[in-house]
Design a protein around this motif. Structure first.
Motif, PDB file in Angstrom:
ATOM      1  N   ASN A 159     -56.554 -34.158  72.598  1.00 10.30           N
ATOM      2  CA  ASN A 159     -57.758 -33.334  72.727  1.00 10.30           C
ATOM      3  C   ASN A 159     -58.078 -32.594  71.419  1.00 10.30           C
ATOM      4  O   ASN A 159     -59.234 -32.433  71.055  1.00 10.30           O
ATOM      5  CB  ASN A 159     -57.580 -32.330  73.868  1.00 10.30           C
ATOM      6  CG  ASN A 159     -57.876 -32.934  75.223  1.00 10.30           C
ATOM      7  OD1 ASN A 159     -59.018 -33.004  75.672  1.00 10.30           O
ATOM      8  ND2 ASN A 159     -56.832 -33.408  75.879  1.00 10.30           N
TER       9      ASN A 159
ATOM     10  N   ALA B  44     -60.192 -22.498  77.991  1.00  7.18           N
ATOM     11  CA  ALA B  44     -61.051 -23.418  78.743  1.00  7.18           C
ATOM     12  C   ALA B  44     -62.063 -22.657  79.593  1.00  7.18           C
ATOM     13  O   ALA B  44     -63.256 -23.012  79.640  1.00  7.18           O
ATOM     14  CB  ALA B  44     -60.191 -24.321  79.632  1.00  7.18           C
TER      15      ALA B  44
ATOM     16  N   TRP C  77     -51.274 -34.966  75.426  1.00  5.33           N
ATOM     17  CA  TRP C  77     -52.576 -34.543  75.958  1.00  5.33           C
ATOM     18  C   TRP C  77     -53.235 -33.516  75.043  1.00  5.33           C
ATOM     19  O   TRP C  77     -54.410 -33.639  74.687  1.00  5.33           O
ATOM     20  CB  TRP C  77     -52.382 -33.976  77.362  1.00  5.33           C
ATOM     21  CG  TRP C  77     -53.653 -33.655  78.081  1.00  5.33           C
ATOM     22  CD1 TRP C  77     -54.481 -34.521  78.728  1.00  5.33           C
ATOM     23  CD2 TRP C  77     -54.250 -32.370  78.226  1.00  5.33           C
ATOM     24  NE1 TRP C  77     -55.550 -33.850  79.269  1.00  5.33           N
ATOM     25  CE2 TRP C  77     -55.432 -32.539  78.981  1.00  5.33           C
ATOM     26  CE3 TRP C  77     -53.894 -31.095  77.794  1.00  5.33           C
ATOM     27  CZ2 TRP C  77     -56.263 -31.472  79.300  1.00  5.33           C
ATOM     28  CZ3 TRP C  77     -54.712 -30.026  78.117  1.00  5.33           C
ATOM     29  CH2 TRP C  77     -55.883 -30.233  78.863  1.00  5.33           C
ATOM     30  N   PHE C  78     -52.466 -32.497  74.638  1.00  5.28           N
ATOM     31  CA  PHE C  78     -53.012 -31.467  73.749  1.00  5.28           C
ATOM     32  C   PHE C  78     -53.344 -32.038  72.378  1.00  5.28           C
ATOM     33  O   PHE C  78     -54.392 -31.721  71.797  1.00  5.28           O
ATOM     34  CB  PHE C  78     -52.028 -30.304  73.596  1.00  5.28           C
ATOM     35  CG  PHE C  78     -52.008 -29.369  74.774  1.00  5.28           C
ATOM     36  CD1 PHE C  78     -53.120 -28.596  75.081  1.00  5.28           C
ATOM     37  CD2 PHE C  78     -50.886 -29.253  75.566  1.00  5.28           C
ATOM     38  CE1 PHE C  78     -53.106 -27.737  76.165  1.00  5.28           C
ATOM     39  CE2 PHE C  78     -50.862 -28.389  76.645  1.00  5.28           C
ATOM     40  CZ  PHE C  78     -51.971 -27.633  76.952  1.00  5.28           C
TER      41      PHE C  78
ATOM     42  N   LEU D  79     -55.010 -26.555  69.606  1.00  2.00           N
ATOM     43  CA  LEU D  79     -54.519 -27.591  70.519  1.00  2.00           C
ATOM     44  C   LEU D  79     -53.533 -28.528  69.824  1.00  2.00           C
ATOM     45  O   LEU D  79     -52.519 -28.925  70.416  1.00  2.00           O
ATOM     46  CB  LEU D  79     -55.692 -28.391  71.088  1.00  2.00           C
ATOM     47  CG  LEU D  79     -56.630 -27.640  72.037  1.00  2.00           C
ATOM     48  CD1 LEU D  79     -57.810 -28.528  72.414  1.00  2.00           C
ATOM     49  CD2 LEU D  79     -55.902 -27.166  73.275  1.00  2.00           C
TER      50      LEU D  79
ATOM     51  N   SER E 235     -54.288 -21.916  76.964  1.00  3.11           N
ATOM     52  CA  SER E 235     -55.236 -23.026  77.086  1.00  3.11           C
ATOM     53  C   SER E 235     -56.186 -22.804  78.260  1.00  3.11           C
ATOM     54  O   SER E 235     -57.380 -23.109  78.169  1.00  3.11           O
ATOM     55  CB  SER E 235     -54.488 -24.343  77.257  1.00  3.11           C
ATOM     56  OG  SER E 235     -53.673 -24.606  76.141  1.00  3.11           O
TER      57      SER E 235
ATOM     58  N   TRP F 101     -61.392 -30.893  84.477  1.00  2.00           N
ATOM     59  CA  TRP F 101     -60.613 -31.900  83.756  1.00  2.00           C
ATOM     60  C   TRP F 101     -59.535 -31.235  82.901  1.00  2.00           C
ATOM     61  O   TRP F 101     -58.434 -31.759  82.735  1.00  2.00           O
ATOM     62  CB  TRP F 101     -61.535 -32.734  82.877  1.00  2.00           C
ATOM     63  CG  TRP F 101     -60.842 -33.658  81.934  1.00  2.00           C
ATOM     64  CD1 TRP F 101     -60.776 -33.555  80.578  1.00  2.00           C
ATOM     65  CD2 TRP F 101     -60.097 -34.839  82.269  1.00  2.00           C
ATOM     66  NE1 TRP F 101     -60.042 -34.577  80.041  1.00  2.00           N
ATOM     67  CE2 TRP F 101     -59.611 -35.391  81.055  1.00  2.00           C
ATOM     68  CE3 TRP F 101     -59.784 -35.475  83.465  1.00  2.00           C
ATOM     69  CZ2 TRP F 101     -58.838 -36.540  81.011  1.00  2.00           C
ATOM     70  CZ3 TRP F 101     -59.007 -36.629  83.422  1.00  2.00           C
ATOM     71  CH2 TRP F 101     -58.551 -37.156  82.215  1.00  2.00           C
ATOM     72  N   THR F 102     -59.847 -30.056  82.374  1.00  2.00           N
ATOM     73  CA  THR F 102     -58.871 -29.325  81.568  1.00  2.00           C
ATOM     74  C   THR F 102     -57.867 -28.588  82.427  1.00  2.00           C
ATOM     75  O   THR F 102     -56.670 -28.564  82.123  1.00  2.00           O
ATOM     76  CB  THR F 102     -59.604 -28.315  80.658  1.00  2.00           C
ATOM     77  OG1 THR F 102     -60.537 -29.011  79.823  1.00  2.00           O
ATOM     78  CG2 THR F 102     -58.616 -27.564  79.776  1.00  2.00           C
TER      79      THR F 102
END
Length: 225
Positions: free
Chosen positions: A219, A146, A215-216, A82, A142, A7-8
């Motif tokens: 999250n 992750a 998005w970042f 993030l 990122s 998903w990431t």
């Protein structure tokens, strides 16, 4: 764990694929008359090599930080990271919208050099591209974080990052494939992609910045709740 990693990683791969600068330079190389395909392959090899090197270096750094402060206590740090990345991407998108200048675009001299650069020089330029754009740093760091948080182990984690580095160049590899095919349709497709990218470069940069910034940021804020 793997579901969360996928998903990431999928948005990060897509983000890298859609950044206009590296696509534009690859197209310039491919559309020239001499050694264009060899230079484009060298450019992509340089990009992948540098991303893998970044993954190795920052993977080791993240491992050291995790060992020092502990995985759980590092979660707020990751969330703050993030959020910072999201704000950075918003700022980049705003700059493109207001000034028509993409802060992640390579120097104009590099684009001019693409008309004649050798495969060796193209490799060096490819290795430099992930270092000069904020978006590339955002996506790479990122991805490292992750994969590190997924606790895959050293070998599996390393392979996962190499796969990420290769998939991040999937569009570049595809357009090189079009050039190698050499059919009238594939050559027209290359010219069409180049023309479309030239027309919509600003829109792509703004949409990417806004989408991934959101998005970042989302999250990061979710991790603090």
């Amino acid at each position: 764990m793997m579901g969360g990693l996928l998903w990431t990683m999928i948005p990060l791969v897509l983000g890298n694929i859609l950044v206009p600068s590296q696509v534009g330079m690859t197209l310039l190389l491919l559309l020239r008359q001499r050694d264009g395909t060899s230079a484009a392959i060298a450019l992509i090899s340089g990009i992948v090599s540098m991303r893998v090197l970044q993954g190795l270096v920052f993977g080791l750094i993240f491992t050291g930080v995790s060992a020092t402060i502990g995985h759980k206590s590092s979660d707020p740090v990751v969330s703050a990271f993030l959020i910072g990345l999201g704000l950075l991407l918003y700022a980049a998108a705003t700059k493109v919208l207001l000034t028509n200048e993409d802060p992640d675009a390579p120097p104009p001299k590099w684009m001019t050099m693409a008309q004649s650069m050798s495969p060796r020089l193209a490799y060096g330029v490819g290795a430099a591209l992930p270092l000069i754009g904020a978006k590339f740093w955002v996506f790479t760091l990122s991805a490292v974080a992750a994969i590190r948080n997924a606790d895959l182990g050293y070998i599996a984690g390393s392979l996962a990052f190499v796969l990420y580095a290769v998939l991040s160049c999937a569009l570049l590899i595809f357009i090189v494939g079009l050039r190698v095919a050499g059919t009238p349709w594939s050559l027209r497709a290359l010219e069409g992609i180049a023309a479309w990218l030239k027309r919509h470069n600003k829109l792509i940069a703004v949409v990417l910045g806004a989408f991934f910034g959101t998005w970042f940021l989302g999250n990061g804020l979710a991790g603090l709740m």
